[in-house]
Write an enzyme that holds these catalytic residues in place. Structure first.
Site: not given
Length: 446
Positions: A96-98, A100
């Protein structure tokens, strides 16, 4: 004679952008894990297609693809047994990206969705020959220098050499910017043969060149298509997939929408079909999901993919994916290293840079006692590193304590002294806050 195919376990596989790229690079999936049912359906469908193309019967291909793709939380021990895949050639994923993303709060290790450290810890359990993880550009910033340093140390302790690299999708023929921050780690035996993929010598096509046939496929007047192609004369901004909390499908935040408008695209939504003969040349066309898929790198006979589901979920599947050509380039570089094809000239240990001297001193200083900001500045200067003023040291500590427990004591002169404690990230702990968060918000996690 084609080399023997290598095997990969992929976590957070999504709809299969990385999966297809790795397949084209010579990897066969032993397992693919994905939380979102819609994306998993697309992945399962296409893996079955690939098996049929290789000679497997349709019935057997469907059964095999169903056994490969598992739906659920990748950290759920009831979903899969990591030890069953011990020694696999490659562990890969787009976690998951959120945690960073600069579009969010960049909570890093304290974001319950963060699986980066957990994925790295998997290496201790299953000892893959290589690891490939990708994420957003935000992870490359100063905010996360200590986080990245710690990841490299975890890998080193587990017997790996890790390297970070920021790659741009357009460098590999994909018609958009899409910077992705990539971690590649290999066991030392193979790390001596790893070379980052070189950018393509050919420029990525413009949006107009790429989509000309699709934009004119539904009867839009040729002169309007030609004028649009001329206007859409550069590559696209980064495709944004959004999350389950997002309303409908559109092409991103305000700045992205402005960039799309410069390319002659209405970014306020995604169309069901290309413009028809009733549309004049004064109105901006919207993109269809087929067009967005091309921009994401699903283009040409080697990258055919059939997305399953309704328009909005298909758009999200595409927008959240890793561009297949970039994944292929990385897969080929890793495969070459695992086959020990070309040894690198430099020492693999030289690839472990000192990303954050403040973190390193707090973690490894031989005195094993709390250090003030002034003492840290003096030690860094004494070691020959870049001189950092005390306010900069304090700023870096503020970043560090977002991802690590930092003990503070007050000296007699009133100065604060700092001592580094444990990493806050989820690495599989039974009592971690992630479990409660996931149980309460599973339907919204993406």
């Amino acid at each position: 004679m084609a080399p023997e195919r290598l095997e990969v376990v992929e976590i957070c596989a999504g709809a299969g952008g990385q999966s297809l790229g790795l397949h084209n690079a010579g990897f066969t999936h032993k397992l693919a894990l994905e939380l979102d049912q819609n994306a998993a359906t697309t992945l399962r469908h296409n893996l079955a297609r690939l098996l049929v193309a290789e000679g497997t019967s349709l019935e057997d291909a469907d059964q095999e693809a169903a056994s490969i793709v598992k739906v659920g939380d990748v950290a759920d021990k009831a979903l899969w047994d990591p030890y069953a895949y011990k020694g696999v050639d490659l562990l890969a994923g787009g976690v998951p990206c959120p945690p960073f993303s600069i579009a969010g709060n960049q909570l890093g290790a304290t974001d319950e969705r963060d699986l980066f450290a957990w994925a790295v810890h998997l290496c201790k359990d299953i000892q893959p020959k290589a690891l490939l993880l990708e994420n957003v550009k935000g992870l490359s910033g100063n905010r996360f220098s200590a986080y990245r340093q710690h990841i490299l140390e975890l890998l080193h302790d587990a017997g790996y050499v890790g390297e970070w690299r920021l790659l741009e999708a357009h460098q590999f023929g994909v018609s958009q910017l899409r910077p992705r921050f990539v971690l590649v780690a290999l066991q030392k035996e193979y790390a001596a043969y790893f070379h980052w993929p070189e950018p393509s010598e050919d420029a990525a096509p413009t949006v107009g060149e790429l989509l000309k046939d699709l934009m004119g496929a539904n009867g839009w007047a040729p002169e309007h298509v030609a004028a649009w192609v001329e206007k859409a004369s550069s590559i696209a901004p980064t495709i944004v997939g959004g999350s389950k909390k997002h309303g409908g499908a559109d092409l991103g935040p305000t700045r992205a929408k402005a960039a799309w408008r410069q390319l002659g695209v209405d970014a306020m939504g995604v169309a069901n079909a290309a413009p028809d003969a009733s549309m004049d040349g004064d109105h901006l066309p919207k993109l269809t999901t087929a067009m967005v898929a091309r921009i994401q790198g699903w283009y040409g006979k080697d990258y055919h993919w059939e997305f399953q589901g309704r328009k909005t979920t298909v758009y999200r599947q595409i927008g959240n994916a890793f561009p297949p050509p970039v994944a292929k380039a990385l897969g080929e570089a890793i495969a070459s290293a695992l086959r020990k094809e070309v040894k690198r000239a430099d020492s693999v240990e030289s690839t472990r840079p000192d990303l954050d001297p403040v973190y390193l001193l707090l973690r490894h200083h031989p005195d094993k006692k709390p250090l003030t900001a002034q003492k840290l500045a003096d030690l860094i200067a004494k070691s020959g590193g870049k001189k950092l003023p005390v306010p900069e040291i304090e700023r870096r500590i503020a970043h560090i304590e977002r991802d690590f427990h930092v003990e503070k004591t007050i000296r007699n002169n009133g100065e604060l002294a700092y001592e580094l404690g444990e990493f806050k990230a989820f690495i599989g702990q039974q009592d971690h806050a992630r479990h409660d968060y996931f149980a309460q918000h599973r339907g919204k996690v993406s």
